[in-house]
Scaffold this motif. Sequence first.
Motif, short mmCIF file in Angstrom:
data_model
loop_
_atom_site.label_atom_id
_atom_site.label_comp_id
_atom_site.label_asym_id
_atom_site.label_seq_id
_atom_site.Cartn_x
_atom_site.Cartn_y
_atom_site.Cartn_z
N ASN A 4 0.81 -1.22 0.00
CA ASN A 4 0.00 0.00 0.00
C ASN A 4 0.84 1.27 0.00
OD1 ASN A 4 -2.45 -1.38 0.05
ND2 ASN A 4 -2.37 -1.59 2.27
N LYS A 5 2.09 1.16 -0.42
CA LYS A 5 2.96 2.34 -0.43
C LYS A 5 2.59 3.25 -1.59
CE LYS A 5 6.93 0.14 1.66
NZ LYS A 5 8.33 -0.19 1.50
N THR A 6 2.72 4.55 -1.33
CA THR A 6 2.48 5.51 -2.40
C THR A 6 3.67 5.52 -3.34
OG1 THR A 6 3.51 7.35 -1.22
CG2 THR A 6 1.16 6.97 -0.81
N MET A 7 3.49 6.13 -4.48
CA MET A 7 4.57 6.22 -5.47
C MET A 7 5.77 6.97 -4.89
SD MET A 7 5.68 5.29 -8.33
CE MET A 7 4.37 4.80 -9.37
N ASP A 8 5.52 8.03 -4.11
CA ASP A 8 6.61 8.78 -3.49
C ASP A 8 7.42 7.91 -2.53
OD1 ASP A 8 6.07 11.12 -4.85
OD2 ASP A 8 4.86 11.99 -3.22
N GLU A 9 6.73 7.08 -1.75
CA GLU A 9 7.45 6.20 -0.82
C GLU A 9 8.27 5.16 -1.56
OE1 GLU A 9 4.10 4.79 1.39
OE2 GLU A 9 4.39 6.26 3.01
N LYS A 10 7.75 4.65 -2.68
CA LYS A 10 8.51 3.69 -3.48
C LYS A 10 9.76 4.33 -4.08
CE LYS A 10 4.52 0.85 -4.68
NZ LYS A 10 3.62 0.42 -5.76
N ILE A 11 9.59 5.54 -4.58
CA ILE A 11 10.73 6.26 -5.16
C ILE A 11 11.76 6.57 -4.08
CG2 ILE A 11 11.45 8.43 -6.24
CD1 ILE A 11 8.80 8.33 -7.81
N ASP A 12 11.30 7.00 -2.90
CA ASP A 12 12.21 7.28 -1.79
C ASP A 12 13.01 6.04 -1.40
OD1 ASP A 12 11.61 9.95 -1.63
OD2 ASP A 12 10.16 9.70 0.01
N LYS A 13 12.33 4.89 -1.37
CA LYS A 13 13.02 3.65 -1.01
C LYS A 13 14.09 3.30 -2.02
CE LYS A 13 12.47 -1.11 0.25
NZ LYS A 13 11.99 -2.34 -0.23
N ILE A 14 13.79 3.47 -3.31
CA ILE A 14 14.77 3.19 -4.36
C ILE A 14 15.96 4.13 -4.24
CG2 ILE A 14 15.17 3.31 -6.85
CD1 ILE A 14 12.27 2.31 -7.19
N LEU A 15 15.69 5.42 -4.01
CA LEU A 15 16.77 6.40 -3.92
C LEU A 15 17.60 6.25 -2.65
CD1 LEU A 15 14.95 9.56 -5.30
CD2 LEU A 15 16.64 8.13 -6.46
N ASP A 16 17.00 5.71 -1.59
CA ASP A 16 17.72 5.52 -0.33
C ASP A 16 18.53 4.23 -0.29
OD1 ASP A 16 16.83 7.90 0.69
OD2 ASP A 16 15.13 7.02 1.77
N THR A 17 18.33 3.35 -1.26
CA THR A 17 19.08 2.10 -1.30
C THR A 17 20.49 2.37 -1.79
OG1 THR A 17 17.05 0.92 -1.84
CG2 THR A 17 19.10 -0.23 -2.28
#
Length: 77
Positions: A4-17
């Motif tokens: 149920n993550k928003t698109m912003d949270e998914k992008i943040d997770k990718i960028l924080d990896t």
Amino acid sequence: EKDNKTMDEKIDKILDTPFFDPDKILDDDANNGGDGSSSSNPLTWFANLVKNDYETAEALYAGVFFGVMVILGQELL
């Protein structure tokens, strides 16, 4: 379980990896019997350089990255 993550949270997770984790690479090398100073593995060599001389490793990475991008750009034109 539905994601149920928003698109912003998914992008943040990718960028924080982290793209390159020298601690993980050196740990993997030690677990495989390496002494951490193996010059035969360029990834281990670069991980040691990042840990011991970050500024030089950063300059080397940026130089290689831009060199590859310039060559790629010239080939595409």
